[in-house]
Design a protein around this motif. Structure first.
Motif, PDB file in Angstrom:
ATOM      1  N   PHE A 276      72.360  95.871   7.073  1.00  0.00           N
ATOM      2  CA  PHE A 276      72.292  95.908   8.540  1.00  0.00           C
ATOM      3  C   PHE A 276      70.899  95.501   8.979  1.00  0.00           C
ATOM      4  O   PHE A 276      69.950  95.509   8.201  1.00  0.00           O
ATOM      5  CB  PHE A 276      72.673  97.280   9.115  1.00  0.00           C
ATOM      6  N   GLU A 277      70.804  95.154  10.253  1.00  0.00           N
ATOM      7  CA  GLU A 277      69.499  94.857  10.844  1.00  0.00           C
ATOM      8  C   GLU A 277      69.573  95.023  12.352  1.00  0.00           C
ATOM      9  O   GLU A 277      70.640  94.985  12.950  1.00  0.00           O
ATOM     10  CB  GLU A 277      69.010  93.459  10.476  1.00  0.00           C
ATOM     11  N   ASP A 278      68.403  95.222  12.929  1.00  0.00           N
ATOM     12  CA  ASP A 278      68.246  95.208  14.379  1.00  0.00           C
ATOM     13  C   ASP A 278      66.941  94.475  14.658  1.00  0.00           C
ATOM     14  O   ASP A 278      66.419  93.784  13.777  1.00  0.00           O
ATOM     15  CB  ASP A 278      68.312  96.627  14.976  1.00  0.00           C
ATOM     16  N   ASP A 279      66.402  94.609  15.850  1.00  0.00           N
ATOM     17  CA  ASP A 279      65.179  93.872  16.174  1.00  0.00           C
ATOM     18  C   ASP A 279      63.949  94.407  15.453  1.00  0.00           C
ATOM     19  O   ASP A 279      62.938  93.709  15.353  1.00  0.00           O
ATOM     20  CB  ASP A 279      64.955  93.836  17.685  1.00  0.00           C
ATOM     21  N   GLN A 280      64.007  95.638  14.911  1.00  0.00           N
ATOM     22  CA  GLN A 280      62.857  96.267  14.254  1.00  0.00           C
ATOM     23  C   GLN A 280      62.934  96.285  12.726  1.00  0.00           C
ATOM     24  O   GLN A 280      61.910  96.172  12.061  1.00  0.00           O
ATOM     25  CB  GLN A 280      62.714  97.720  14.733  1.00  0.00           C
ATOM     26  N   VAL A 281      64.137  96.500  12.181  1.00  0.00           N
ATOM     27  CA  VAL A 281      64.275  96.738  10.736  1.00  0.00           C
ATOM     28  C   VAL A 281      65.369  95.874  10.121  1.00  0.00           C
ATOM     29  O   VAL A 281      66.278  95.411  10.812  1.00  0.00           O
ATOM     30  CB  VAL A 281      64.571  98.225  10.427  1.00  0.00           C
ATOM     31  N   LEU A 282      65.254  95.721   8.809  1.00  0.00           N
ATOM     32  CA  LEU A 282      66.255  95.024   8.017  1.00  0.00           C
ATOM     33  C   LEU A 282      66.515  95.858   6.769  1.00  0.00           C
ATOM     34  O   LEU A 282      65.568  96.276   6.095  1.00  0.00           O
ATOM     35  CB  LEU A 282      65.740  93.635   7.619  1.00  0.00           C
ATOM     36  N   ALA A 283      67.785  96.113   6.484  1.00  0.00           N
ATOM     37  CA  ALA A 283      68.180  96.802   5.254  1.00  0.00           C
ATOM     38  C   ALA A 283      68.965  95.807   4.404  1.00  0.00           C
ATOM     39  O   ALA A 283      69.887  95.145   4.906  1.00  0.00           O
ATOM     40  CB  ALA A 283      69.040  98.017   5.575  1.00  0.00           C
ATOM     41  N   PHE A 284      68.597  95.706   3.130  1.00  0.00           N
ATOM     42  CA  PHE A 284      69.266  94.756   2.245  1.00  0.00           C
ATOM     43  C   PHE A 284      69.264  95.292   0.818  1.00  0.00           C
ATOM     44  O   PHE A 284      68.501  96.187   0.468  1.00  0.00           O
ATOM     45  CB  PHE A 284      68.608  93.374   2.325  1.00  0.00           C
ATOM     46  N   MET A 285      70.132  94.718   0.007  1.00  0.00           N
ATOM     47  CA  MET A 285      70.280  95.161  -1.369  1.00  0.00           C
ATOM     48  C   MET A 285      69.092  94.690  -2.213  1.00  0.00           C
ATOM     49  O   MET A 285      68.624  93.563  -2.056  1.00  0.00           O
ATOM     50  CB  MET A 285      71.592  94.618  -1.963  1.00  0.00           C
ATOM     51  N   ASP A 286      68.641  95.566  -3.097  1.00  0.00           N
ATOM     52  CA  ASP A 286      67.572  95.208  -4.026  1.00  0.00           C
ATOM     53  C   ASP A 286      68.182  94.337  -5.126  1.00  0.00           C
ATOM     54  O   ASP A 286      69.167  94.723  -5.742  1.00  0.00           O
ATOM     55  CB  ASP A 286      66.954  96.476  -4.622  1.00  0.00           C
ATOM     56  N   VAL A 287      67.615  93.161  -5.358  1.00  0.00           N
ATOM     57  CA  VAL A 287      68.166  92.265  -6.385  1.00  0.00           C
ATOM     58  C   VAL A 287      67.792  92.694  -7.801  1.00  0.00           C
ATOM     59  O   VAL A 287      68.340  92.173  -8.764  1.00  0.00           O
ATOM     60  CB  VAL A 287      67.787  90.778  -6.151  1.00  0.00           C
ATOM     61  N   PHE A 288      66.871  93.647  -7.909  1.00  0.00           N
ATOM     62  CA  PHE A 288      66.515  94.236  -9.196  1.00  0.00           C
ATOM     63  C   PHE A 288      66.777  95.742  -9.112  1.00  0.00           C
ATOM     64  O   PHE A 288      65.848  96.547  -9.164  1.00  0.00           O
ATOM     65  CB  PHE A 288      65.051  93.962  -9.550  1.00  0.00           C
ATOM     66  N   PRO A 289      68.038  96.128  -8.964  1.00  0.00           N
ATOM     67  CA  PRO A 289      68.355  97.533  -8.680  1.00  0.00           C
ATOM     68  C   PRO A 289      68.095  98.463  -9.855  1.00  0.00           C
ATOM     69  O   PRO A 289      68.271  98.094 -11.011  1.00  0.00           O
ATOM     70  CB  PRO A 289      69.839  97.490  -8.347  1.00  0.00           C
ATOM     71  N   GLN A 290      67.708  99.678  -9.503  1.00  0.00           N
ATOM     72  CA  GLN A 290      67.535 100.726 -10.498  1.00  0.00           C
ATOM     73  C   GLN A 290      68.821 101.513 -10.677  1.00  0.00           C
ATOM     74  O   GLN A 290      68.948 102.265 -11.633  1.00  0.00           O
ATOM     75  CB  GLN A 290      66.401 101.663 -10.085  1.00  0.00           C
ATOM     76  N   SER A 291      69.756 101.353  -9.729  1.00  0.00           N
ATOM     77  CA  SER A 291      71.019 102.065  -9.747  1.00  0.00           C
ATOM     78  C   SER A 291      71.993 101.306  -8.852  1.00  0.00           C
ATOM     79  O   SER A 291      71.570 100.539  -7.976  1.00  0.00           O
ATOM     80  CB  SER A 291      70.800 103.486  -9.219  1.00  0.00           C
ATOM     81  N   LYS A 292      73.288 101.520  -9.060  1.00  0.00           N
ATOM     82  CA  LYS A 292      74.304 100.874  -8.230  1.00  0.00           C
ATOM     83  C   LYS A 292      74.122 101.305  -6.769  1.00  0.00           C
ATOM     84  O   LYS A 292      74.149 102.486  -6.460  1.00  0.00           O
ATOM     85  CB  LYS A 292      75.706 101.259  -8.712  1.00  0.00           C
ATOM     86  N   GLY A 293      73.898 100.330  -5.901  1.00  0.00           N
ATOM     87  CA  GLY A 293      73.726 100.611  -4.485  1.00  0.00           C
ATOM     88  C   GLY A 293      72.283 100.678  -4.016  1.00  0.00           C
ATOM     89  O   GLY A 293      72.022 100.936  -2.841  1.00  0.00           O
ATOM     90  N   HIS A 294      71.321 100.416  -4.903  1.00  0.00           N
ATOM     91  CA  HIS A 294      69.899 100.442  -4.556  1.00  0.00           C
ATOM     92  C   HIS A 294      69.642  99.409  -3.451  1.00  0.00           C
ATOM     93  O   HIS A 294      69.940  98.231  -3.585  1.00  0.00           O
ATOM     94  CB  HIS A 294      69.078 100.112  -5.806  1.00  0.00           C
ATOM     95  N   ALA A 295      69.091  99.901  -2.341  1.00  0.00           N
ATOM     96  CA  ALA A 295      68.808  99.025  -1.208  1.00  0.00           C
ATOM     97  C   ALA A 295      67.410  99.307  -0.666  1.00  0.00           C
ATOM     98  O   ALA A 295      66.794 100.319  -1.006  1.00  0.00           O
ATOM     99  CB  ALA A 295      69.859  99.234  -0.113  1.00  0.00           C
ATOM    100  N   LEU A 296      66.944  98.406   0.169  1.00  0.00           N
ATOM    101  CA  LEU A 296      65.599  98.484   0.735  1.00  0.00           C
ATOM    102  C   LEU A 296      65.669  98.439   2.252  1.00  0.00           C
ATOM    103  O   LEU A 296      66.567  97.812   2.818  1.00  0.00           O
ATOM    104  CB  LEU A 296      64.754  97.302   0.242  1.00  0.00           C
ATOM    105  N   VAL A 297      64.702  99.072   2.888  1.00  0.00           N
ATOM    106  CA  VAL A 297      64.552  99.015   4.341  1.00  0.00           C
ATOM    107  C   VAL A 297      63.138  98.530   4.619  1.00  0.00           C
ATOM    108  O   VAL A 297      62.170  99.122   4.127  1.00  0.00           O
ATOM    109  CB  VAL A 297      64.767 100.399   4.992  1.00  0.00           C
ATOM    110  N   ILE A 298      63.030  97.460   5.389  1.00  0.00           N
ATOM    111  CA  ILE A 298      61.726  96.893   5.711  1.00  0.00           C
ATOM    112  C   ILE A 298      61.572  96.725   7.221  1.00  0.00           C
ATOM    113  O   ILE A 298      62.560  96.632   7.948  1.00  0.00           O
ATOM    114  CB  ILE A 298      61.484  95.536   5.019  1.00  0.00           C
TER     115      ILE A 298
END
Length: 143
Positions: free
Chosen positions: A27-49
């Motif tokens: 998901f994303e809005d005008d302030q943040v972006l959440a996306f999947m980590d391409v080097f995950p430590q676990s199934k579903g590892h994601a990042l928020v920037i």
């Protein structure tokens, strides 16, 4: 890199925000972006920037940026928990190379944890992009 320095506009997350590099978005809005980590430590590892801040880490961040990222990390953690049914969820954030930071653009990790499954080492083994897309869709459906 240390805690203090100059923001690098060429870092991978800045390039993702500008659309120069691909990301499997949750998901994303005008302030943040959440996306999947391409080097995950676990199934579903994601990042928020942050999409707007030039803070390299939490120490440099504006309070409104921290608030927006924390709210987005909570939103992502709730959605991942509902979608993937992990036994726990780690929400973490690193500041400086000695603390484990590898990309110097403020970000939070949301890492689902599963009983009996150890965390993988970050940066080892790129995930299958199609699997990441399926996980992102499953998580996004719970938003």
């Amino acid at each position: 890199m240390s805690l203090y320095g100059t923001y690098d506009e060429a870092n991978i997350f800045a390039r993702i925000v500008r659309g120069e590099m691909p990301a499997v978005k949750v998901f994303e809005d005008d302030q943040v972006l959440a996306f999947m980590d391409v080097f995950p430590q676990s199934k579903g590892h994601a990042l928020v920037i942050s999409k707007v801040s030039k803070a390299r880490n939490l120490l440099e961040a504006e309070q409104q940026t921290v608030a927006a990222l924390a709210a987005a990390a909570q939103k992502l953690a709730k959605a991942a928990a509902a979608a993937l049914k992990p036994d726990g969820v780690v929400v973490t954030q690193f500041n400086g190379a000695p603390a484990g930071q590898t990309v110097f653009h403020l970000h939070f990790h949301v890492i689902p944890r599963y009983e009996g499954e150890p965390l993988g080492r970050h940066g080892e083994g790129m995930a299958d992009i199609e699997e990441l897309k399926a996980l992102a869709a499953k998580i996004a459906a719970e938003l």
